[in-house]
Structures are given as C-alpha cells and as structure tokens.
Design an enzyme around this catalytic site. Sequence first.
Site, PDB file in Angstrom:
ATOM      1  N   ASP A 177      -1.444   6.583   6.502  1.00  0.00           N
ATOM      2  CA  ASP A 177      -2.545   5.727   6.039  1.00  0.00           C
ATOM      3  C   ASP A 177      -2.868   4.746   7.164  1.00  0.00           C
ATOM      4  O   ASP A 177      -2.097   3.834   7.436  1.00  0.00           O
ATOM      5  CB  ASP A 177      -2.091   4.978   4.775  1.00  0.00           C
ATOM      6  CG  ASP A 177      -3.155   4.000   4.260  1.00  0.00           C
ATOM      7  OD1 ASP A 177      -4.218   3.860   4.900  1.00  0.00           O
ATOM      8  OD2 ASP A 177      -2.900   3.371   3.206  1.00  0.00           O
ATOM      9  N   LYS A 200     -12.311  -1.562   6.240  1.00  0.00           N
ATOM     10  CA  LYS A 200     -11.493  -2.533   6.962  1.00  0.00           C
ATOM     11  C   LYS A 200     -11.953  -2.620   8.417  1.00  0.00           C
ATOM     12  O   LYS A 200     -12.251  -3.687   8.909  1.00  0.00           O
ATOM     13  CB  LYS A 200     -10.015  -2.152   6.906  1.00  0.00           C
ATOM     14  CG  LYS A 200      -9.497  -1.786   5.520  1.00  0.00           C
ATOM     15  CD  LYS A 200      -9.359  -2.985   4.609  1.00  0.00           C
ATOM     16  CE  LYS A 200      -9.219  -2.645   3.132  1.00  0.00           C
ATOM     17  NZ  LYS A 200      -8.042  -1.879   2.773  1.00  0.00           N
ATOM     18  N   TRP A 237       0.812  -1.223   0.000  1.00  0.00           N
ATOM     19  CA  TRP A 237       0.000   0.000   0.000  1.00  0.00           C
ATOM     20  C   TRP A 237       0.842   1.269   0.000  1.00  0.00           C
ATOM     21  O   TRP A 237       0.554   2.221  -0.724  1.00  0.00           O
ATOM     22  CB  TRP A 237      -1.002  -0.006   1.155  1.00  0.00           C
ATOM     23  CG  TRP A 237      -2.104  -0.992   0.924  1.00  0.00           C
ATOM     24  CD1 TRP A 237      -2.379  -2.110   1.662  1.00  0.00           C
ATOM     25  CD2 TRP A 237      -3.074  -0.979  -0.146  1.00  0.00           C
ATOM     26  NE1 TRP A 237      -3.444  -2.779   1.124  1.00  0.00           N
ATOM     27  CE2 TRP A 237      -3.894  -2.124   0.028  1.00  0.00           C
ATOM     28  CE3 TRP A 237      -3.327  -0.128  -1.220  1.00  0.00           C
ATOM     29  CZ2 TRP A 237      -4.944  -2.424  -0.847  1.00  0.00           C
ATOM     30  CZ3 TRP A 237      -4.371  -0.428  -2.097  1.00  0.00           C
ATOM     31  CH2 TRP A 237      -5.170  -1.556  -1.902  1.00  0.00           C
TER      32      TRP A 237
HETATM   33  C1  LIG Z   1      -7.467  -1.292   1.477  1.00  0.00           C
HETATM   34  C2  LIG Z   1      -6.387  -0.326   1.695  1.00  0.00           C
HETATM   35  C3  LIG Z   1      -6.193   0.784   0.854  1.00  0.00           C
HETATM   36  C4  LIG Z   1      -6.995   1.029  -0.387  1.00  0.00           C
HETATM   37  O1  LIG Z   1      -8.323   1.238  -0.131  1.00  0.00           O
HETATM   38  P1  LIG Z   1      -9.365   1.397  -1.338  1.00  0.00           P
HETATM   39  O2  LIG Z   1     -10.563   1.874  -0.608  1.00  0.00           O
HETATM   40  O3  LIG Z   1      -9.526   0.045  -1.964  1.00  0.00           O
HETATM   41  O4  LIG Z   1      -8.823   2.382  -2.294  1.00  0.00           O
HETATM   42  C5  LIG Z   1      -5.177   1.670   1.168  1.00  0.00           C
HETATM   43  N1  LIG Z   1      -4.387   1.470   2.222  1.00  0.00           N
HETATM   44  C6  LIG Z   1      -4.531   0.410   3.045  1.00  0.00           C
HETATM   45  C7  LIG Z   1      -3.615   0.249   4.206  1.00  0.00           C
HETATM   46  C8  LIG Z   1      -5.542  -0.518   2.799  1.00  0.00           C
HETATM   47  O5  LIG Z   1      -5.688  -1.575   3.619  1.00  0.00           O
END
Ligand SMILES: *Cc1c(COP(=O)(O)O)cnc(C)c1O
Length: 373
Positions: free
Chosen positions: A179, A203, A110
């Site tokens: 993030d 998540k 990511w």
């Molecule tokens: C799932 C995820 C993303 C991307 O999310 P989307 O909503 O699919 O764009 C980015 N960073 C992390 C750490 C993730 O787990």
Amino acid sequence: RSAMDAARQVVNFSAGPAKLPRSVLLQAQKELVNYKGLGISVLEMSHRTSDFLKIINSAETLLRELLNIPENYKVIFLQGGGSGQFSAIPLNLIGLKERRCADYVVTGAWSAKAAKEAEKYAKVNIVHPKLGSYTKIPDTSSWNLNQDASYVYYCANETVHGVEFDFVPDVRGAVLVCDMSSNFLSKPVDVSKFGLIFAGAQKNAGCAGVVVVIVREDLLGFALKECPIVLDYKVQAGNGSLYNTPPCYSIYIMSLVLEWIKNNGGAAAMDKLSSIKSHMIYDIIDSSSGFYVCPVEKKSRSRMNIPFRIGNVNGDEALEKKFLDKAVELNMISLKGHRSVGGIRASLYNAVTIEDVQKLAAFMRSFMQMHQS
Ligand SMILES: *Cc1c(COP(=O)(O)O)cnc(C)c1O
C-alpha cells in the site's frame, strides 16, 4: 485584500484529500467547461471516446515513465479507494496458493485495517510480534514468513501514525504487495521487486475517486469466484480499466498531477524535496528539548506525515489547541492529528512547497519561544 489573495495564502497540511499543485487546479479550471476546444467538459465526456482514451492513456504512460514500470506489469485505475483494495487483494491473490493464507506486516492503522479485512477471505498471519504502539517497524530479523502464504503485505507509509519504510523488505521471492497510498511518487521505486503496488490518488497523486493498481501479469487470473467483477484485476486489465465507467474526472486530474511531477524533475526530484521538507520539521522537534515530541523511532519516521505532541510526550491538550488555533489564524490549516492519536500532524506531500514548510517551521519556532517554560 481580495478574496482571491486571501485564498492564495492558505497553506494546506491536510493528510488527504490533500493539497494539489496550484498550476494543476488552474489548468483544470481553464479546461473545465470547454476541454481542449471540444465544447464539452471532461465531466460530461463518454469514457468510450477517443478523447477520453487519450486522457487515460496519458495517465498510464506518465506513470510508466515516472516509475519506470516494467512491461510485464499492468496499470489499472479502479474505484473503491485504498480501502477497496484491502478486499480486492485477498479476493484476487489468495488463490495463488492452495492454503489460502497471507502474511501481513502491521505497522499502523492502515495495515491493521487491511489485515482485518483480509481475514474475511484468508487465514492471516501477522509475521512479527504484535506491536504495543505504532512507533516503529519491527526488526525484519524477527519476521516469521510463512512458506505457504500467497503473498506478503505491508504499508509503505502509515498516514495516521507517521511510520514509513525506507527500504523494500526482502521476502525471499514471495509475492510482495504494498500500500503506497500516502508516499506514492515521493521517491523512485523499483517496481520489479513487487507483485502488486496500489495507491489511492487523493494523498499524493490527485483527487479522491481513483486508486492505481500496478500488478505483475502472472498474478492475474486467480480471483475467487465471489470476487466482484469490478474488482477483478484480470477483467479490468483486460478491458483497459474500462470494464465499467471509470472515475473519468479523477483520472484526468491525476494525469495533470503526473505531468506536473514530470515537469518538476520526476520522482527523484520529489525524493530530494521530501527529504529537505521533512528535515526542516524534524530538526525543530529534535532540538526543542522535549517541547515538541515525535513518538516515532528515528529510522522509521515518515517524510510525508509528521505526527507530534506539544508540551510533553502525552501532549498538553490546552497548548495543542492553542497551537492549532493560532495556526489557523496564520492560514495554516488541517494540522490536527488523526482523531485516534490526537496531537498535531503535518502532512508534507509533493504539492506542499518548501515555502509552505518554512512558514510552518517559523511558526513552530516562535510558538516554542513563547510557551517553553
Ligand atoms: C488514506 C489511506 C487509505 C485509505 O484510502 P481510502 O481511499 O479512504 O479508502 C489506505 N491506505 C493508506 C496508507 C492511506 O493513507
């Protein structure tokens, strides 16, 4: 047995979209057609009504309470997912300094994607020697931060590779961007150490469709002129996330999840549970004499996403297939590792209960007994 009973027994270890608390789903079901006696659904409610404002305000208030967000931070709800923020961050923040460069820490899939996207708008400096595999956090003493960087970016939990920071990096006053998509609200966090935190909801905080951005006020107003207006933090913050139609239903679901977290002891309680749940699985891995192998260095192991191989370090694919098939038979689903790494991955987000993890642990023990040579 009725279909309802069978459904209730399914344990969902998905990495995302992921399990939601059952009580949240039941409340959403109850309110779906006739929300609080209004005779309409949240799905068909104008985002300009006082009823929707109550929902979005409640989501923000709960977030502020759960994470103790200081007053000089804005909370905004956007679309485009976590990946949308990979673009929005450089578009909004690269203008903070003249040189248009940014520091990135790349510890997994990511953060690698985020750095690649940022290259469209910024000069990207990876602050540490490039990793051969994503199995650890490079020692912070090896980080080479650039004085001219507009911000320093990292990913608190790498969902695919199972690498998690258990500390907030000291970036000596630079604007820290994080993030937190996959470990958001799994523990308390000192928001004041960050310039910006973002998290996609699907998540650990709700369903797909909404991403939360928590951003310090003084960082607003630096967007490049080519920044799409829907991604402009200043515009969205100035309009209470209602510059355009927000993902209303996803915000509603998030408000229910936040209420559930609050009623279950808040971020501190989630922290304790995460620790207990992840130890249950890591303990089995570590005492399996190499039958189960987690490639991640111990001190960087994720409590949210546990990737492991079966049989040997590279994984015995036939044995792993057997494991996954048997797990499905036992109603444990979505344990397959990400397609880029293979093997197994168990995601233990907030809504996954201790009982759910006990079921997986018992299965891992018996599978090992049957197949260990
Ligand atoms: C799932 C995820 C993303 C991307 O999310 P989307 O909503 O699919 O764009 C980015 N960073 C992390 C750490 C993730 O787990």
